[in-house]
Design an enzyme around this catalytic site. Structure first.
Site, PDB file in Angstrom:
ATOM      1  N   GLY A 165       0.841  -1.209   0.000  1.00 56.78           N
ATOM      2  CA  GLY A 165       0.000   0.000   0.000  1.00 56.78           C
ATOM      3  C   GLY A 165       0.866   1.245   0.000  1.00 56.78           C
ATOM      4  O   GLY A 165       1.763   1.390   0.831  1.00 56.78           O
ATOM      5  N   GLY A 223      -0.565   4.469  -0.008  1.00 55.89           N
ATOM      6  CA  GLY A 223      -1.532   5.551   0.206  1.00 55.89           C
ATOM      7  C   GLY A 223      -1.054   6.445   1.347  1.00 55.89           C
ATOM      8  O   GLY A 223       0.139   6.747   1.466  1.00 55.89           O
ATOM      9  N   GLY A 224      -2.006   6.852   2.194  1.00 59.28           N
ATOM     10  CA  GLY A 224      -1.701   7.791   3.267  1.00 59.28           C
ATOM     11  C   GLY A 224      -0.601   7.295   4.194  1.00 59.28           C
ATOM     12  O   GLY A 224       0.404   7.974   4.420  1.00 59.28           O
ATOM     13  N   ASN A 279      -5.857  12.681  -3.343  1.00 58.18           N
ATOM     14  CA  ASN A 279      -4.777  12.103  -2.512  1.00 58.18           C
ATOM     15  C   ASN A 279      -3.721  13.156  -2.134  1.00 58.18           C
ATOM     16  O   ASN A 279      -2.943  12.957  -1.208  1.00 58.18           O
ATOM     17  CB  ASN A 279      -4.032  10.984  -3.250  1.00 58.18           C
ATOM     18  CG  ASN A 279      -4.904   9.818  -3.632  1.00 58.18           C
ATOM     19  OD1 ASN A 279      -4.724   9.220  -4.684  1.00 58.18           O
ATOM     20  ND2 ASN A 279      -5.872   9.469  -2.798  1.00 58.18           N
ATOM     21  N   LYS A 306       0.663   4.803  -8.145  1.00 64.44           N
ATOM     22  CA  LYS A 306       1.151   5.291  -6.850  1.00 64.44           C
ATOM     23  C   LYS A 306       2.514   4.704  -6.497  1.00 64.44           C
ATOM     24  O   LYS A 306       3.398   5.409  -6.016  1.00 64.44           O
ATOM     25  CB  LYS A 306       0.165   4.886  -5.743  1.00 64.44           C
ATOM     26  CG  LYS A 306      -1.087   5.709  -5.704  1.00 64.44           C
ATOM     27  CD  LYS A 306      -1.931   5.266  -4.514  1.00 64.44           C
ATOM     28  CE  LYS A 306      -3.061   6.253  -4.288  1.00 64.44           C
ATOM     29  NZ  LYS A 306      -3.862   5.879  -3.121  1.00 64.44           N
ATOM     30  N   ASN A 340      -8.345  -1.983   3.408  1.00 63.01           N
ATOM     31  CA  ASN A 340      -9.512  -2.877   3.377  1.00 63.01           C
ATOM     32  C   ASN A 340      -9.170  -4.233   3.978  1.00 63.01           C
ATOM     33  O   ASN A 340      -8.035  -4.691   3.952  1.00 63.01           O
ATOM     34  CB  ASN A 340     -10.045  -3.031   1.951  1.00 63.01           C
ATOM     35  CG  ASN A 340      -9.038  -3.671   1.027  1.00 63.01           C
ATOM     36  OD1 ASN A 340      -8.983  -4.898   0.917  1.00 63.01           O
ATOM     37  ND2 ASN A 340      -8.206  -2.867   0.374  1.00 63.01           N
ATOM     38  N   ARG A 360      -5.977  -7.023   3.785  1.00 62.34           N
ATOM     39  CA  ARG A 360      -5.243  -7.210   5.049  1.00 62.34           C
ATOM     40  C   ARG A 360      -5.224  -8.681   5.446  1.00 62.34           C
ATOM     41  O   ARG A 360      -4.196  -9.237   5.815  1.00 62.34           O
ATOM     42  CB  ARG A 360      -5.933  -6.433   6.175  1.00 62.34           C
ATOM     43  CG  ARG A 360      -5.668  -4.955   6.177  1.00 62.34           C
ATOM     44  CD  ARG A 360      -6.273  -4.353   7.436  1.00 62.34           C
ATOM     45  NE  ARG A 360      -5.782  -3.023   7.654  1.00 62.34           N
ATOM     46  CZ  ARG A 360      -6.489  -1.915   7.444  1.00 62.34           C
ATOM     47  NH1 ARG A 360      -7.730  -1.985   7.025  1.00 62.34           N
ATOM     48  NH2 ARG A 360      -5.963  -0.725   7.666  1.00 62.34           N
ATOM     49  N   CYS A 413     -36.371  -3.339   5.741  1.00 63.26           N
ATOM     50  CA  CYS A 413     -37.676  -2.660   5.712  1.00 63.26           C
ATOM     51  C   CYS A 413     -37.529  -1.176   6.046  1.00 63.26           C
ATOM     52  O   CYS A 413     -38.316  -0.360   5.585  1.00 63.26           O
ATOM     53  CB  CYS A 413     -38.692  -3.369   6.593  1.00 63.26           C
ATOM     54  SG  CYS A 413     -38.045  -4.036   8.076  1.00 63.26           S
ATOM     55  N   CYS A 438      -8.536 -19.837  16.526  1.00 60.13           N
ATOM     56  CA  CYS A 438      -8.636 -18.916  15.388  1.00 60.13           C
ATOM     57  C   CYS A 438      -8.956 -19.690  14.111  1.00 60.13           C
ATOM     58  O   CYS A 438      -8.360 -20.734  13.840  1.00 60.13           O
ATOM     59  CB  CYS A 438      -7.326 -18.163  15.219  1.00 60.13           C
ATOM     60  SG  CYS A 438      -7.265 -17.163  13.739  1.00 60.13           S
TER      61      CYS A 438
HETATM   62  N1  LIG Z   1      -5.273  -5.410  -2.937  1.00 57.72           N
HETATM   63  C1  LIG Z   1      -4.462  -4.358  -2.911  1.00 57.72           C
HETATM   64  N2  LIG Z   1      -3.243  -4.443  -3.473  1.00 57.72           N
HETATM   65  C2  LIG Z   1      -2.395  -3.380  -3.465  1.00 57.72           C
HETATM   66  N3  LIG Z   1      -2.712  -2.192  -2.916  1.00 57.72           N
HETATM   67  C3  LIG Z   1      -3.913  -2.048  -2.353  1.00 57.72           C
HETATM   68  C4  LIG Z   1      -4.841  -3.123  -2.312  1.00 57.72           C
HETATM   69  N4  LIG Z   1      -5.957  -2.694  -1.667  1.00 57.72           N
HETATM   70  C5  LIG Z   1      -5.732  -1.407  -1.338  1.00 57.72           C
HETATM   71  N5  LIG Z   1      -4.518  -1.009  -1.748  1.00 57.72           N
HETATM   72  C6  LIG Z   1      -3.910   0.329  -1.589  1.00 57.72           C
HETATM   73  O1  LIG Z   1      -3.800   0.651  -0.215  1.00 57.72           O
HETATM   74  C7  LIG Z   1      -3.697   2.075  -0.118  1.00 57.72           C
HETATM   75  C8  LIG Z   1      -4.433   2.513   1.124  1.00 57.72           C
HETATM   76  O2  LIG Z   1      -4.192   3.883   1.302  1.00 57.72           O
HETATM   77  P1  LIG Z   1      -5.285   4.918   1.804  1.00 57.72           P
HETATM   78  O3  LIG Z   1      -6.010   4.320   2.951  1.00 57.72           O
HETATM   79  O4  LIG Z   1      -4.628   6.214   2.025  1.00 57.72           O
HETATM   80  O5  LIG Z   1      -6.328   4.945   0.604  1.00 57.72           O
HETATM   81  P2  LIG Z   1      -6.495   5.907  -0.628  1.00 57.72           P
HETATM   82  O6  LIG Z   1      -7.283   5.128  -1.637  1.00 57.72           O
HETATM   83  O7  LIG Z   1      -5.196   6.477  -1.087  1.00 57.72           O
HETATM   84  O8  LIG Z   1      -7.334   7.103  -0.014  1.00 57.72           O
HETATM   85  P3  LIG Z   1      -8.912   7.358  -0.016  1.00 57.72           P
HETATM   86  O9  LIG Z   1      -9.565   6.008   0.131  1.00 57.72           O
HETATM   87  O10 LIG Z   1      -9.103   8.219   1.189  1.00 57.72           O
HETATM   88  O11 LIG Z   1      -9.215   8.027  -1.315  1.00 57.72           O
HETATM   89  C9  LIG Z   1      -4.310   2.654  -1.396  1.00 57.72           C
HETATM   90  O12 LIG Z   1      -3.320   3.337  -2.102  1.00 57.72           O
HETATM   91  C10 LIG Z   1      -4.796   1.429  -2.145  1.00 57.72           C
HETATM   92  O13 LIG Z   1      -4.643   1.529  -3.532  1.00 57.72           O
HETATM   93 ZN   LIG Z   2      -5.222 -16.260  14.179  1.00 57.35          ZN
END
Ligand SMILES: Nc1ncnc2c1ncn2[C@@H]1O[C@H](COP(=O)(O)OP(=O)(O)OP(=O)(O)O)[C@@H](O)[C@H]1O
Ligand SMILES: [Zn+2]
Length: 649
Positions: free
Chosen positions: A26, A28-29, A58, A74, A120, A124, A175, A439
């Site tokens: 990832g 992103g942020g 972003n 990115k 997401n 994860r 509903c 688990c």
């Molecule tokens: N399956 C995946 N494989 C690779 N990267 C992923 C996957 N799922 C999510 N990401 C990346 O994880 C990063 C999460 O960063 P962040 O939470 O800042 O989200 P964002 O999409 O940049 O921001 P926002 O959702 O606020 O527009 C994103 O850049 C997203 O593309």
């Molecule tokens: Zn576990």
């Protein structure tokens, strides 16, 4: 950079930093902050993956990106920008989804550890399973507004990401959405469902027409509505087919959803005994006002931007007309029967949602919202805060040092909270926990109980909703333990497509049937024990709610006495920490983020990790807060962690 300057980092950590190869998932942020920290720390071999391209939205916080980078991958731009901080580093960037099959167990094995900077649960959870399969430590993290977390997961040593069940998305009874909305969010959710019914991936669970099976409506009076149902022409065809039949004529659509359907709801008069009845709207005599003329937003209307003011109903109808026309055209342009995907950043889709939800709000006497507010509610936008990302990025690197040294018992979970707790701390440090033996991911023989409504559960639902969405599998194969090894679901494309719409009961699935699920990519096996919903339960269940329930392992619901006596209990946890923990579930597709009051459910009881005597490897003692008092802070636990964090020796 830190690792290149002798004396900045303790020698053992310096050596480990210089020779490790690490993977960031990832960009992103959190990912941008983290990558910058990693190159400044002097890690030499860094791999980073992200599937996305840069968007204008972003730029306010993902500071490795500039306006000229919009539209570019990115991961590539993050690499180029980070190299400007320290060119003496090797960065390998992948513009791809981490769930692709090529990132297999062997791929993970090349790394010293992996860091998640994702947004997401599915991704994860997938990385968690891959790290377990490859036996590579994972540092998991997340941020949502002012909340954040950093946790460490190591196979067989600490709990895995899935050891704790996190709060699920907040949903609303069908509903309420279909018959009796009372809040703007109900109308927003209905409008998103309408978008999907008309233009997107239509889901039977997201019906937008009046629900005549609403238990509240079924009375002598409500029967009138039930009886007239058969006369409703649209009940025999899907909403999509009906709309296609009238060529998406905006006036006809308006009349159906905001007049006919409302009149139909009015005929279910039991619903309106204690509620204000809705007011059907007529396209030819639309009120000039906004939904609630007394709203402060409407009083300020003249000086506000289009996004900030609340549109009058006539304007909503106009926007509805225009957006339907554009979306209809886009749908026609889709090849091979493709559909439109709703996206909060698509202006036309947002216009449609804003117009529909405010029209519906007007009908039900609910206060209206601006397009800006509706966008944040429809898109689950929780303002991303750059400083939270920076704090999380910092904690990840401090945690990485402990991971490199394999100081597992020091790898406390960090929760960044939005207010100080009773101990006046903004950061809550939680004991690192041993794996949960029950688990359904890292347990020795993962099993789970799945309760299903036999009359509704199809093979496709089992695959898409249970295995992929709920249990985060990527490519599951499912075999029924019936002695013949009947294949119910195959990960091979097309192999079991033809049985997708069949009810699972056609495959002799009964109470106690065991399904063997195997995700070869995740190296993950799970046995699902089927429990059938009783007729009574299924009957009482709101039909728009999923037709299944994941119960977990039943035996887990009753903790063993010994566990209760000796182990840390979830209830001891600071409520703020629970709130921060909920951040981990900030999926893209949530309708509403988990609320602070939602409890984090734990499968079984938690087990604090036992401290090992260095060198001998024998357990010393259970690491408990009360056993390590700190005169300085009165909070041995956090003080201890702070010292560990700051003093790297
Ligand atoms: N399956 C995946 N494989 C690779 N990267 C992923 C996957 N799922 C999510 N990401 C990346 O994880 C990063 C999460 O960063 P962040 O939470 O800042 O989200 P964002 O999409 O940049 O921001 P926002 O959702 O606020 O527009 C994103 O850049 C997203 O593309
Ligand atoms: Zn576990």
């Amino acid at each position: 950079m830190a690792s290149e300057i002798n004396g900045l980092l303790p020698k053992d950590i310096q050596d480990l930093v210089l020779k490790s190869k690490i993977f960031v998932v990832g960009a992103g942020g959190v990912g941008c902050e983290l990558l910058k920290n990693l190159v400044l720390t002097g890690f030499k071999d860094i791999h980073i993956i992200d599937l996305d391209t840069i968007e204008v939205s972003n730029l306010n916080r993902q500071f490795l990106f500039r306006r000229e980078h919009v539209g570019r991958p990115k991961s590539h731009v993050a690499k180029d920008s980070a190299l400007k901080f320290n060119s003496n580093v090797n960065i390998t960037a992948y513009h791809d989804s981490i769930t692709e099959a090529k990132y297999d167990v062997n791929f993970y094995k090349q790394y010293s550890f992996v860091m998640n900077a994702l947004d997401n649960r599915i991704a994860r959870s997938h990385v968690n399973r891959m790290c377990l399969a490859a036996d590579i430590p994972l540092i998991e993290s997340g941020s949502s507004g002012t909340l954040g977390h950093v946790t460490v997961h190591k196979k067989g040593v600490t709990e895995c990401f899935d050891c704790t069940q996190r709060p699920h998305q907040k949903t609303f009874p069908g509903c309420t959405i279909r018959n009796t909305p009372s809040d703007p969010i109900h109308c927003i959710v209905w409008s998103k469902h309408l978008f999907n019914q008309l233009f997107g991936l239509a889901d039977a669970d997201e019906d937008v027409s009046p629900d005549s099976a609403d238990p509240e409506a079924i009375s002598s009076a409500g029967k009138a509505a039930l009886e007239t149902e058969s006369e409703q022409p649209i009940s025999r065809v899907s909403t999509r087919q009906w709309a296609q039949g009238c060529e998406y004529d905006p006036q006809k659509l308006f009349h159906k959803f905001f007049n006919d359907d409302i009149n139909y709801l009015l005929s279910m008069d039991n619903l309106w005994k204690k509620r204000k009845p809705p007011t059907p709207l007529d396209w030819n005599s639309l009120p000039d006002a906004v939904a609630s003329s007394s709203s402060s937003a409407s009083r300020r209307a003249p000086i506000l931007l289009k996004d900030q003011r609340v549109w009058p109903i006539a304007e909503c109808a106009e926007v509805f007309k225009k957006s339907v026309e554009i979306l209809k055209k886009r749908l026609e342009d889709e090849k091979d029967g493709g559909v439109l995907i709703w996206d909060k950043d698509d202006d036309v889709a947002m216009d449609f949602i804003t117009a529909c939800s405010n029209i519906r709000s007007f009908i039900f006497g609910i206060y209206p919202k601006s397009r800006f507010d509706i966008k944040s509610m429809a898109g689950n936008i929780i303002p991303a805060i750059a400083s939270t990302n920076a704090i999380v990025g910092g904690f990840i690197v401090m945690t990485a040092f402990k991971v490199l040294k394999e100081d597992w018992y020091k790898c406390n979970s960090v929760y960044i909270q939005n207010r100080v707790n009773v101990r006046k701390e903004l950061y809550h440090f939680d004991q690192v926990m041993a794996p949960n033996p029950k688990c359904y991911v890292c347990g020795e023989k993962p099993e789970i109980v799945l309760k299903i409504d036999l009359e509704r559960m199809t093979v496709r639902m089992l695959n898409e909703k249970v295995l992929k969405k709920e249990l985060c599998m990527i490519a599951p194969d499912v075999e029924i333990e019936d002695g013949c090894g009947t294949i119910l679901i195959s990960s091979e494309e097309g192999e079991t497509d033809d049985i997708g719409d069949k009810l699972v009961k056609e495959f002799k699935i009964v109470n106690g049937t065991r399904l063997r699920c195997d995700d070869f990519l995740q190296n993950y096996n799970l046995v699902i024990n089927i429990v059938i919903m009783s007729e009574e339960e299924a009957k009482d269940r709101d039909k728009s709610v999923e037709c299944f329930e994941l119960v977990g392992d039943r035996s887990l619901l009753v903790p063993k006495e010994e566990d209760q006596a000796t182990n840390g209990k979830e209830s001891d946890k600071d409520p703020d920490a629970k709130e921060a923990e909920a951040v981990a579930d900030d999926d893209d597709d949530l309708e509403v983020i988990a609320m602070p009051e939602d409890d984090v459910k734990v499968l079984g009881t938690k087990r604090p990790l036992e401290r090992k005597d260095e060198g001998e490897g024998t357990p010393l003692k259970k690491r408990k807060l009360a056993e390590e008092p700190s005169p300085a802070s009165g909070s041995a636990y956090c003080m201890d962690t702070e010292v560990e964090t700051i003093d790297l020796d």
